[in-house]
Write an enzyme that holds these catalytic residues in place. Structure first.
Site, PDB file in Angstrom:
ATOM      1  N   ASP A 235       0.824  -1.215   0.000  1.00  6.15           N
ATOM      2  CA  ASP A 235       0.000   0.000   0.000  1.00  6.15           C
ATOM      3  C   ASP A 235       0.856   1.262   0.000  1.00  6.15           C
ATOM      4  O   ASP A 235       0.437   2.305  -0.494  1.00  6.15           O
ATOM      5  CB  ASP A 235      -0.953  -0.006   1.196  1.00  6.15           C
ATOM      6  CG  ASP A 235      -2.034  -1.046   0.977  1.00  6.15           C
ATOM      7  OD1 ASP A 235      -1.797  -2.221   1.312  1.00  6.15           O
ATOM      8  OD2 ASP A 235      -3.077  -0.692   0.403  1.00  6.15           O
ATOM      9  N   ASN A 245       1.595  -2.975   4.179  1.00  6.97           N
ATOM     10  CA  ASN A 245       0.635  -3.804   3.448  1.00  6.97           C
ATOM     11  C   ASN A 245      -0.372  -4.332   4.472  1.00  6.97           C
ATOM     12  O   ASN A 245      -0.266  -4.047   5.676  1.00  6.97           O
ATOM     13  CB  ASN A 245       1.355  -4.945   2.716  1.00  6.97           C
ATOM     14  CG  ASN A 245       0.429  -5.683   1.759  1.00  6.97           C
ATOM     15  OD1 ASN A 245      -0.293  -5.056   0.963  1.00  6.97           O
ATOM     16  ND2 ASN A 245       0.396  -7.002   1.818  1.00  6.97           N
TER      17      ASN A 245
END
Ligand code: MRU
Length: 345
Positions: A235, A245
């Protein structure tokens, strides 16, 4: 199944909260509806959130009927609303910045229609770039997959998390297309169950062999010698390689390290945030306690129990074997090599 599709005057969003039970779409005709769909995680996954927000921004201009001179103030409001939906995935802010730049390029436009067209075109570019970039991630990533591999993945970094093809699942797709014998273990990914609901479905639809496991089974599988490789999405990747993440990714990285198993992150360069020096500076979203006290509406804990529900964690760069991007695979020292790659065209 496509996570999102531009319909000319609205954005068709696959409601991923309903999968795999029901295939339901939302036709978002306003930027507010797109913001709501991102917040509720009907559309989720870093690249898909970025692309959806870009279309949402374009819808903000399509729905505007005021004076041309007041458009910039309106678009600021639109951008702010879309930006506040989810804090961790940097692709959201990256896509909105691209849209803002495109709007600024239009300062000499005489007609609203001209600006709307330019913004839709930019959102289409963002979506098209994502399609292209994911294929390239797959091509590069294929190099690290052996002829036969049991691969563990977490959450959903597939077609459903992107415009098409996927990042971590893109690598797995490319390996299978190259004739390799891949088998995926999908961690269920509590509490939102992206692994159980989305990755399992996506891989089954594509006839890629997949076995579902609960998150707490990963260590045992590794101990048994059943995992050759871990590949996850991201992310936000900090300048030093620390990677945010889905919650649970860090535990898998520690386990992989303890068992000498390669641990790869697959992500587009739009997920790399060089402005953030290390993982400590990445904002981590905390979600509704209900996600833990209930499983899809069914109570599984005392209703008043205090809950901590961070949606992401940060895996330190030292636990990451390599970061697979559309420009190639980056390895340690990340502080040097990520910067080098980002300045390369
Ligand atoms: O909360 P989500 O479902 O948006 O989180 C998704 C992830 O953590 C993915 O691994 C990440 O966004 C990469 S998607 C290609």
């Amino acid at each position: 199944m496509k996570a999102l599709e531009w319909m000319g005057d609205s954005l068709k969003i696959l409601d991923q909260t309903r999968l795999p039970v029901e295939i339901k779409y939302r036709m978002a005709a306003t930027y507010e509806e797109v913001a709501e769909a991102i917040e509720k995680m009907e559309v989720r996954g870093a690249p898909a959130i970025g692309a959806a927000a870009a279309y949402g921004y374009a819808l903000g201009a399509i729905g505007y009927s005021g004076e041309l001179a007041d458009l910039p103030a309106h678009m600021e409001k639109v951008q702010h609303r879309l930006a506040e939906t989810r804090p961790t995935a940097v692709n959201l802010f990256w896509a909105l910045r691209r849209m803002e730049d495109r709007l600024r390029d239009q300062h000499e436009a005489k007609e609203l229609a001209e600006i709307r067209q330019a913004l839709v075109a930019e959102a289409e570019n963002i979506a098209e770039d994502d399609r292209r970039v994911n294929r390239l991630i797959g091509e590069h990533g294929n190099a690290i997959v052996t002829a036969e591999a049991n691969i563990l993945t977490h959450c959903n970094a597939g077609a459903l998390a992107t415009v098409e093809y996927g990042t971590a699942l893109g690598v797995i797709r490319a390996a299978q297309q190259a004739g390799k014998k891949v088998h995926v273990y999908a961690g269920e990914t509590r509490p939102f169950l992206q692994g159980a609901r989305l990755t399992a479905l996506e891989l089954m639809n594509d006839h890629i062999p997949v076995t579902l496991i609960a998150d707490n089974m990963a260590g045992f599988l590794m101990q048994q010698g059943n995992i050759d490789l871990v590949i996850v999405g991201a992310d936000r990747i900090a300048a030093n390689g620390d990677t945010a993440n889905k919650i649970g990714t860090y535990s898998l990285a520690v386990l992989a390290h303890a068992h000498g198993i390669p641990f790869y992150v697959a992500a587009p360069t739009s997920t790399i945030d060089l402005k953030v020096p290390s993982g400590q500076d990445i904002p981590i979203e905390e979600r509704n306690p209900k996600e833990l006290r209930e499983v899809f509406g069914v109570q599984v804990a005392p209703p008043e129990v205090p809950v901590y529900n961070p949606a992401f964690d940060v895996t330190p760069a030292k636990l990451i074997t390599g970061i697979i991007t559309e420009k190639g695979i980056v390895t340690s020292p990340y502080s040097v090599n990520l910067l080098k790659m980002m300045v390369r065209s």
